[in-house]
Design an enzyme around this catalytic site. Structure first.
Site, PDB file in Angstrom:
ATOM      1  N   SER A  85       7.470  -1.036  -2.623  1.00 30.58           N
ATOM      2  CA  SER A  85       6.240  -1.282  -1.870  1.00 30.58           C
ATOM      3  C   SER A  85       5.767  -2.729  -1.978  1.00 30.58           C
ATOM      4  O   SER A  85       4.746  -3.088  -1.389  1.00 30.58           O
ATOM      5  CB  SER A  85       5.132  -0.346  -2.366  1.00 30.58           C
ATOM      6  OG  SER A  85       4.922  -0.552  -3.741  1.00 30.58           O
ATOM      7  N   THR A 206       0.336  -1.521  -3.333  1.00 33.51           N
ATOM      8  CA  THR A 206       0.271  -2.982  -3.274  1.00 33.51           C
ATOM      9  C   THR A 206      -0.138  -3.492  -4.633  1.00 33.51           C
ATOM     10  O   THR A 206      -0.951  -2.857  -5.300  1.00 33.51           O
ATOM     11  CB  THR A 206      -0.815  -3.390  -2.252  1.00 33.51           C
ATOM     12  OG1 THR A 206      -0.338  -3.076  -0.954  1.00 33.51           O
ATOM     13  CG2 THR A 206      -1.163  -4.867  -2.327  1.00 33.51           C
ATOM     14  N   THR A 224       2.458  -7.367  -0.873  1.00 38.47           N
ATOM     15  CA  THR A 224       2.889  -6.019  -0.474  1.00 38.47           C
ATOM     16  C   THR A 224       3.953  -6.076   0.614  1.00 38.47           C
ATOM     17  O   THR A 224       4.063  -7.080   1.334  1.00 38.47           O
ATOM     18  CB  THR A 224       1.675  -5.232   0.069  1.00 38.47           C
ATOM     19  OG1 THR A 224       2.030  -3.866   0.273  1.00 38.47           O
ATOM     20  CG2 THR A 224       1.183  -5.797   1.393  1.00 38.47           C
ATOM     21  N   ARG A 234       3.059  -5.096  12.487  1.00 35.16           N
ATOM     22  CA  ARG A 234       1.814  -4.602  11.865  1.00 35.16           C
ATOM     23  C   ARG A 234       1.498  -5.434  10.614  1.00 35.16           C
ATOM     24  O   ARG A 234       2.349  -5.691   9.780  1.00 35.16           O
ATOM     25  CB  ARG A 234       1.974  -3.133  11.492  1.00 35.16           C
ATOM     26  CG  ARG A 234       0.742  -2.498  10.846  1.00 35.16           C
ATOM     27  CD  ARG A 234       0.808  -2.522   9.332  1.00 35.16           C
ATOM     28  NE  ARG A 234      -0.329  -1.822   8.726  1.00 35.16           N
ATOM     29  CZ  ARG A 234      -0.599  -1.855   7.426  1.00 35.16           C
ATOM     30  NH1 ARG A 234       0.139  -2.550   6.609  1.00 35.16           N
ATOM     31  NH2 ARG A 234      -1.636  -1.203   6.946  1.00 35.16           N
ATOM     32  N   VAL A 235       0.256  -5.842  10.509  1.00 33.82           N
ATOM     33  CA  VAL A 235      -0.205  -6.577   9.327  1.00 33.82           C
ATOM     34  C   VAL A 235      -1.343  -5.788   8.708  1.00 33.82           C
ATOM     35  O   VAL A 235      -2.245  -5.327   9.412  1.00 33.82           O
ATOM     36  CB  VAL A 235      -0.681  -7.999   9.718  1.00 33.82           C
ATOM     37  CG1 VAL A 235      -1.373  -8.688   8.555  1.00 33.82           C
ATOM     38  CG2 VAL A 235       0.502  -8.835  10.209  1.00 33.82           C
ATOM     39  N   GLY A 236      -1.290  -5.626   7.409  1.00 36.95           N
ATOM     40  CA  GLY A 236      -2.341  -4.883   6.723  1.00 36.95           C
ATOM     41  C   GLY A 236      -3.438  -5.790   6.209  1.00 36.95           C
ATOM     42  O   GLY A 236      -3.620  -6.926   6.678  1.00 36.95           O
ATOM     43  N   ASP A 237      -4.162  -5.286   5.234  1.00 33.48           N
ATOM     44  CA  ASP A 237      -5.292  -6.034   4.672  1.00 33.48           C
ATOM     45  C   ASP A 237      -4.876  -7.115   3.680  1.00 33.48           C
ATOM     46  O   ASP A 237      -5.586  -8.104   3.492  1.00 33.48           O
ATOM     47  CB  ASP A 237      -6.247  -5.055   3.971  1.00 33.48           C
ATOM     48  CG  ASP A 237      -5.532  -4.240   2.897  1.00 33.48           C
ATOM     49  OD1 ASP A 237      -4.354  -3.877   3.102  1.00 33.48           O
ATOM     50  OD2 ASP A 237      -6.142  -3.961   1.849  1.00 33.48           O
ATOM     51  N   THR A 257      -6.174  -1.891  -2.381  1.00 28.08           N
ATOM     52  CA  THR A 257      -4.906  -1.230  -2.100  1.00 28.08           C
ATOM     53  C   THR A 257      -5.214   0.003  -1.258  1.00 28.08           C
ATOM     54  O   THR A 257      -6.350   0.471  -1.224  1.00 28.08           O
ATOM     55  CB  THR A 257      -4.192  -0.853  -3.408  1.00 28.08           C
ATOM     56  OG1 THR A 257      -2.921  -0.266  -3.103  1.00 28.08           O
ATOM     57  CG2 THR A 257      -4.993   0.116  -4.249  1.00 28.08           C
ATOM     58  N   GLY A 258      -4.201   0.502  -0.587  1.00 23.18           N
ATOM     59  CA  GLY A 258      -4.415   1.671   0.251  1.00 23.18           C
ATOM     60  C   GLY A 258      -4.213   1.358   1.720  1.00 23.18           C
ATOM     61  O   GLY A 258      -3.548   0.384   2.066  1.00 23.18           O
ATOM     62  N   VAL A 259      -4.798   2.160   2.550  1.00 23.83           N
ATOM     63  CA  VAL A 259      -4.593   2.011   3.995  1.00 23.83           C
ATOM     64  C   VAL A 259      -5.355   0.777   4.496  1.00 23.83           C
ATOM     65  O   VAL A 259      -6.575   0.774   4.625  1.00 23.83           O
ATOM     66  CB  VAL A 259      -5.043   3.279   4.743  1.00 23.83           C
ATOM     67  CG1 VAL A 259      -4.864   3.107   6.250  1.00 23.83           C
ATOM     68  CG2 VAL A 259      -4.231   4.474   4.256  1.00 23.83           C
ATOM     69  N   GLY A 260      -4.576  -0.262   4.778  1.00 20.95           N
ATOM     70  CA  GLY A 260      -5.154  -1.571   5.063  1.00 20.95           C
ATOM     71  C   GLY A 260      -6.084  -1.597   6.256  1.00 20.95           C
ATOM     72  O   GLY A 260      -7.046  -2.368   6.282  1.00 20.95           O
TER      73      GLY A 260
HETATM   74  C1  SD4 Z   1      -1.386  -2.319   3.567  1.00 19.56           C
HETATM   75  N1  SD4 Z   1      -2.936  -2.205   1.735  1.00 19.56           N
HETATM   76  O1  SD4 Z   1      -0.461  -2.954   4.040  1.00 19.56           O
HETATM   77  C2  SD4 Z   1      -1.538  -2.286   2.065  1.00 19.56           C
HETATM   78  C3  SD4 Z   1      -0.710  -1.202   1.505  1.00 19.56           C
HETATM   79  C4  SD4 Z   1      -1.174  -0.643   0.204  1.00 19.56           C
HETATM   80  O2  SD4 Z   1      -1.319   1.119  -1.267  1.00 19.56           O
HETATM   81  O3  SD4 Z   1      -1.901  -1.192  -0.532  1.00 19.56           O
HETATM   82  N2  SD4 Z   1      -0.855   0.547  -0.145  1.00 19.56           N
HETATM   83  O4  SD4 Z   1      -2.160  -1.662   4.246  1.00 19.56           O
END
Ligand code: SD4
Length: 345
Positions: A85, A206, A224, A234-237, A257-260
């Site tokens: 990840s 992440t 990440t 796609r770009v996350g947070d 961390t998590g769903v960006g």
């Molecule tokens: C994202 N926040 O790309 C990151 C992924 C992540 O736990 O942190 N997952 O959205």
């Protein structure tokens, strides 16, 4: 939907055990350091934060700068071939491209980031070069790669046989549904940083890291491979300053961390820092930022977002929507401490 009563209940009851060297030691309140000083100190997300913190600690313990510490620290999971990840062995996007996001920021508001960077194993170091050697903050895709190569970074194939096999397995269904990393982990065991991630389940972790050095200088880094099987581009947070990472030397620092997408929508890390500016403790700030997201999204069943924070006194906090979020803390007292974060559910 979590109402205020649930929130309070969760805050009071949310288990927060700490594992050090194989034993659960204590509830995860931010106990004062014996010396009364909480610096230098480093905190980072997830189990793999333990070895990452150790690398950062080598810098901090030898009187180094927080910025060097966070860069060195997050390079550990970036290089770990068992970590799918972050970095080199990250799971690819839907089309089989490993594309990496990273950001770095110091206490003076200097920052750099890269997004959708391919073929470079240490995006955090490219992000630092963006910060130090360009007038820009964020470089993406082809341009980020071109800059990295110009800066002397080695271009290499990142898709490992293991990641490729997982991607091929995923293609059988090609179902894209980010799954919350919320399974209960065994905190009674010594944190195993080489755990890796079971194919297809934990498909997004992440590393976000925050450090304060002996001079009280704060810095943060976040890196990440993003959501496994994401759409190309796609770009996350994580590379978005204010979303995945924010540092203000006068206040504190936060990372997520998590769903960006949820973090970007709520400018999460900036929010945590602003809440600390208004007088919240790092713990209170993380909780309030998580609840802001929960309030807007009643159906949070499969969604995970977690924040960690540190203020300029080195006090820390962590909070997540789902249980199962872990964070690692390292200071003069303990170098391999791993906590289970409090959470809403
Ligand atoms: C994202 N926040 O790309 C990151 C992924 C992540 O736990 O942190 N997952 O959205």
């Amino acid at each position: 939907m979590a109402n205020r009563r649930n929130f309070l209940k969760a805050s009071l009851l949310g288990a927060s055990a700490m594992a050090v060297g194989g034993k659960v030691l204590a509830a995860g309140a931010d106990a004062p350091a014996k010396s009364g000083k909480r610096m230098p100190r480093v905190i980072s997300t997830w189990d793999f934060g333990v070895p990452a913190n150790l690398a950062a600690w080598q810098v901090l313990a030898s009187h180094g700068h927080a910025l060097d510490a966070v860069e060195k620290g997050v390079q550990v999971p970036e290089a770990d071939l068992k970590n799918h990840s972050v970095g080199r062995a990250g799971y690819p996007d839907r089309d089989g491209h490993v594309s990496l996001d990273a950001s770095i920021m110091d206490a003076d508001g200097r920052c750099g980031a890269v997004a959708a960077l391919e073929n470079i194993a240490h995006p955090i170091s490219v992000a630092r070069r963006v910060m130090e050697r360009t007038p820009h903050v964020l470089l993406v895709g082809e341009g980020a790669l071109q800059f990295a190569v110009e800066q002397g970074f080695k271009k290499e194939k990142l898709l490992t046989p293991e990641s490729e096999a997982a991607w091929k397995e995923w293609q059988k269904t090609a179902h894209y549904q980010p799954v919350a990393n919320s399974e209960v982990r065994d905190y009674g065991k010594k944190p195993d940083a080489t755990l890796g991630l079971p194919g297809g389940k934990d498909n997004h972790d992440t590393i976000g890291m925050l450090a304060i050095d002996e001079h009280g200088r704060l810095a943060g880094a976040c890196t990440t491979s993003g959501m496994a099987w994401k759409l190309r581009g796609r770009v996350g947070d994580s590379p978005i300053i204010g979303a995945g990472l924010y540092v203000d030397g006068e206040v504190g620092a936060a990372t997520s961390t998590g769903v960006g997408e949820e973090v970007i929508r709520n400018v999460g890390s900036f929010l945590v820092v602003e809440l600390m500016r208004q007088g919240r403790s790092p713990q209170q700030a993380c909780e309030e930022a998580v609840m802001r997201i929960v309030k807007r999204r009643p159906n949070m069943k499969d969604l995970q977002v977690g924040f960690i924070a540190m203020n300029r006194e080195g006090e820390i906090g962590a909070y997540a929507i789902q249980s199962g979020f872990s964070y690692a803390v390292c200071d003069a007292g303990k170098q391999d401490a791993l906590f289970a974060s409090k959470s809403v559910y």
